[in-house]
Design an enzyme around this catalytic site. Structure first.
Site, mmCIF file in Angstrom:
data_model
loop_
_atom_site.group_PDB
_atom_site.id
_atom_site.type_symbol
_atom_site.label_atom_id
_atom_site.label_comp_id
_atom_site.label_asym_id
_atom_site.label_seq_id
_atom_site.Cartn_x
_atom_site.Cartn_y
_atom_site.Cartn_z
ATOM 1 N N GLU A 69 -2.096 -13.955 9.095
ATOM 2 C CA GLU A 69 -1.423 -13.096 10.081
ATOM 3 C C GLU A 69 -2.491 -12.170 10.663
ATOM 4 O OE1 GLU A 69 0.873 -9.684 11.765
ATOM 5 O OE2 GLU A 69 0.043 -9.473 9.771
ATOM 6 N N ARG A 111 2.440 -16.220 3.741
ATOM 7 C CA ARG A 111 1.998 -15.512 4.949
ATOM 8 C C ARG A 111 1.183 -14.309 4.484
ATOM 9 N NH1 ARG A 111 3.636 -11.104 8.088
ATOM 10 N NH2 ARG A 111 3.696 -11.361 10.341
ATOM 11 N N ASP A 113 9.307 -0.080 6.835
ATOM 12 C CA ASP A 113 8.636 -1.041 7.705
ATOM 13 C C ASP A 113 9.245 -2.442 7.550
ATOM 14 O OD1 ASP A 113 6.869 -1.995 9.580
ATOM 15 O OD2 ASP A 113 5.143 -2.086 8.236
ATOM 16 N N ASP A 160 -0.183 -11.199 4.967
ATOM 17 C CA ASP A 160 0.142 -10.156 5.942
ATOM 18 C C ASP A 160 -1.060 -9.244 6.207
ATOM 19 O OD1 ASP A 160 2.186 -8.489 7.392
ATOM 20 O OD2 ASP A 160 1.573 -7.030 5.886
ATOM 21 N N ARG A 212 10.414 -1.912 17.631
ATOM 22 C CA ARG A 212 10.420 -3.340 17.306
ATOM 23 C C ARG A 212 11.804 -3.790 16.845
ATOM 24 N NH1 ARG A 212 5.618 -3.717 13.080
ATOM 25 N NH2 ARG A 212 6.680 -1.823 12.421
ATOM 26 N N HIS A 218 9.121 -10.724 14.958
ATOM 27 C CA HIS A 218 9.706 -9.408 14.684
ATOM 28 C C HIS A 218 8.805 -8.275 15.168
ATOM 29 C CE1 HIS A 218 6.686 -9.920 11.697
ATOM 30 N NE2 HIS A 218 6.824 -8.682 11.297
ATOM 31 N N GLN A 238 2.551 3.532 3.377
ATOM 32 C CA GLN A 238 1.937 2.250 2.990
ATOM 33 C C GLN A 238 0.481 2.516 2.607
ATOM 34 O OE1 GLN A 238 3.317 0.566 6.755
ATOM 35 N NE2 GLN A 238 4.140 -1.204 5.659
HETATM 36 C C1 GLC Z 1 2.310 -7.142 9.727
HETATM 37 C C2 GLC Z 1 3.803 -7.278 9.934
HETATM 38 C C3 GLC Z 1 4.317 -6.006 10.530
HETATM 39 C C4 GLC Z 1 4.025 -4.856 9.608
HETATM 40 C C5 GLC Z 1 2.533 -4.819 9.252
HETATM 41 C C6 GLC Z 1 2.266 -3.896 8.109
HETATM 42 O O1 GLC Z 1 1.626 -6.973 10.903
HETATM 43 O O2 GLC Z 1 4.064 -8.373 10.759
HETATM 44 O O3 GLC Z 1 5.697 -6.081 10.786
HETATM 45 O O4 GLC Z 1 4.388 -3.648 10.210
HETATM 46 O O5 GLC Z 1 2.060 -6.076 8.853
HETATM 47 O O6 GLC Z 1 2.674 -4.464 6.899
#
Ligand code: GLC
Length: 642
Positions: free
Chosen positions: A319, A275, A134, A277, A513, A388, A245
């Site tokens: 985010e 950031r 990822d 995430d 992506r 991204h 994940q």
């Molecule tokens: C956030 C990231 C993305 C990723 C996701 C899981 O949204 O920007 O690219 O796939 O987290 O970590």
């Protein structure tokens, strides 16, 4: 007044200079809020020991902070909300795509200076699984640099150089999940019960099936469902994103304590902005969609209040790519207002701009933006066009209906427009994660390809090329002038097109992506000075607009943009105001044909008092003599009150 203000006030009144004394003061000041947040997640009756562990952890973590960063923290605290400044201009990039590795990136500092960028978001650089990972968001570690980027020393050299050059650094803290190769996950797979409780693990799929009834799917094409069976462990584990994940189990306070230590290790490398995430997903509750839950907010605020004690100069970016009314909550509400995240992505503005390009109309944008509750002072947005990730069509259905459109049909139109299903559309985007069960899909592609440059160049159609260049400049101009920090996606500053090479890579080809994760083309950059190519026009205009932004403190995020309706539904107008009589008004045409507005109200606002005003974008005076103000296709004016 938020906690950061209180810390600033106290340290200035006490004239205390010793970093440790000030650290103790911050701990005492935040303690009330800390215990409230901690016990709201982990009830006091059974978690007093855990709270004590947190208190004991503070001095240990503070002791690991390098002295130079401790000094910087105090300077930042005194300076106040440095991140609201008009001087902030960001760029997001993949280190390996930009210039090979960390050393290569360091060599390109002059490029950032030339363009005016002083804030960098580097995509993940820590160790990750080989193969699918990822884009590094499946982490094997929170602080070990992946050898493909260089060494820890290279990173420390870079961060120290960035500090010298006054360039701020943002790195991701992948707070919601680790990879399945992370040391905790490995131990869990080996049967270690302690580490199995670091994740959401289940003996059989009874509970997962219950959860699935309400959990949406993030990656329905490549990773359907939210749980994965792990044969080594003979258990199911929650995997909301990809199957590799694993979602961290924050109902276990030990996970929070360990992650706080990981966060501290990461920021001690010299990170200014964290950031956070996928933070909307941090707390899971059966029977809900397990996004934006109140407990997730408490947990984020808890992280924030802890980090403020340890490293008050470091701030958080949310985010949260969620509905506009939900995003705003990541700035904190009630007692945590201003004490959660200082920055959030303005995903709403981003998605609305793409809607306005496809429809040529600004009505949905006005409706949605004027209904977002105002953000707290001292918090700001990251304004962006592309990143991204994909573009999600997260508009509020009732506003779409008020426009006279059917929400499902409208989203279908946008997917058709951007993803090459309409011959007349100039866009060359790709579909991301189309879900046939729901008909939902998202859009990917580079800004330039989505705005017609790729098609224009392919067809050698100069009109299309010119229009796409104007659209690229228009969207960037908006994010440079709208309140917040503009974040340019590396390559967009000179119109980089889609990169289809991901289709040849097994680890990438399922994830479209990657079409918008191109290599920075230094050969094109070297030729930007020569001739009037589309790329050089984009680059030089953006460079000029960045310089104008930096010269105009009115563009600092100290007041909310004011929206004005013009009666012409292709036009967007917003004004930035400051105390006194200062003002800068931005007027944009989203249509491919010239449009007019009646300007008497702009005159009343005081923009014509000293004759025709100067448009900062073109450097020309704007006349409205015939009684109407005309804007060319995709033209944008920045008028300053003189
Ligand atoms: C956030 C990231 C993305 C990723 C996701 C899981 O949204 O920007 O690219 O796939 O987290 O970590």
């Amino acid at each position: 007044m938020n906690q950061a203000h209180i810390h600033r006030l106290l340290s200035s009144k006490l004239k205390e200079k010793d970093p440790t004394a000030l650290f103790n003061l911050r701990l005492a000041t935040n303690l009330g809020l800390l215990q409230h947040l901690f016990f709201s997640l982990y009830p006091e009756e059974s978690h007093l020991d855990d709270f004590n562990r947190l208190i004991d952890l503070f001095p240990k973590l503070f002791a690991t902070r390098p002295d130079e960063l401790k000094r910087l923290d105090l300077a930042r605290l005194q300076e106040g909300s440095w991140f609201l400044s008009e001087k902030m201009v960001g760029m997001q990039l993949y280190v390996e795509n930009f210039n090979e590795d960390l050393k290569g990136l360091q060599k390109k500092i002059p490029y950032f200076k030339e363009l005016g960028v002083n804030f960098l978001h580097l995509m993940p650089i820590t160790t990750r699984p080989k193969g699918e990972n990822d884009g590094g968001y499946a982490v094997n570690s929170y602080d070990k640099v992946d050898p493909k980027y260089g060494s820890k020393k290279d990173l420390l050299d870079l961060t120290s150089m960035l500090r010298e050059e006054h360039i701020h650094l943002m790195l991701d803290f992948v707070v919601n999940h680790t990879s399945d190769e992370f040391p905790w996950a490995k131990k869990a797979k080996q049967g270690d019960k302690k580490y199995q409780q670091y994740y959401y693990t289940f003996e059989d799929n009874t509970i997962p099936n219950e959860f699935e009834k309400t959990l949406p799917e993030v990656f329905p094409e490549t990773s359907p469902g939210n749980f994965t069976y792990i044969p080594e462990m003979e258990k199911w584990v929650m995997t909301v994103f990809n199957s590799y994940q694993w979602d961290l189990n924050y109902t276990n306070p030990t996970v929070f304590l360990e992650m706080l230590a990981n966060l501290t290790k990461m920021i001690n490398l010299g990170v200014d902005v964290v950031r956070f995430d996928a933070l909307a997903f941090l707390w899971k509750k059966m029977g809900t969609i397990s996004q934006n839950l109140p407990e997730a907010h408490s947990l984020i605020s808890l992280f924030r209040m802890c980090l403020q004690v340890i490293a008050p100069g470091t701030i958080f970016l949310a985010e949260a790519i969620v509905a506009p009314t939900q995003i705003i909550k990541y700035f904190g509400e009630g007692p945590t207002e201003g004490n959660e995240c200082e920055i959030a992505y303005n995903a709403s503005l981003m998605a609305l701009l793409w809607n306005s390009i496809a429809t040529t109309k600004t009505g949905l944008l006005y409706k949605s933006l004027s209904n977002v509750p105002p953000k707290p002072n001292d918090c700001t947005w990251i304004n962006y066009i592309r990143c991204h990730d994909d573009i999600g069509l997260g508009y509020e259905d009732h506003f779409i209906r008020e426009m006279g459109w059917d929400p499902q049909q409208h989203r279908k139109f946008l997917l058709d427009y951007y993803c090459q299903r309409l011959d007349w559309s100039p866009a060359m985007g790709l579909m991301f994660m189309y879900n046939p069960k729901t008909g939902d899909g998202r859009i990917t592609g580079s800004a330039a390809s989505l705005l017609g440059l790729e098609k224009g160049l392919k067809q050698k159609n100069n009109t299309l090329v010119e229009k796409s260049v104007d659209k690229i400049i228009l969207l960037h101009g908006i994010i440079l002038a709208y309140g917040g920090i503009p974040m340019i996606y590396a390559g967009d500053e000179f119109g980089t097109l889609n990169d289809y090479s991901f289709l040849d890579d097994d680890a990438k080809k399922e994830d479209s992506r990657w079409v918008n994760r191109p290599k920075q083309d230094w050969a094109v950059i070297a030729s930007l000075g020569i001739g009037e190519t589309p790329q050089s026009k984009i680059f030089h205009t953006l460079k000029k607009l960045i310089a104008i932004r930096k010269e105009n403190p009115i563009l600092a995020d100290k007041s909310l943009p004011v929206l004005y309706h013009t009666g012409n539904d292709h036009i967007l107008v917003f004004e930035r105001k400051a105390e006194g009589n200062e003002g800068l008004i931005v007027i944009c045409n989203f249509d491919g044909k010239p449009q007019v507005i009646e300007p008497s109200w702009i005159k009343k606002l005081g923009y014509f008092t000293k004759g025709d005003p100067l448009d900062l974008v073109s450097g020309k005076k704007i006349a409205a003599n015939s009684g109407l103000l005309e804007l060319l296709p995709y033209q944008m004016l920045w008028l300053k009150k003189s």
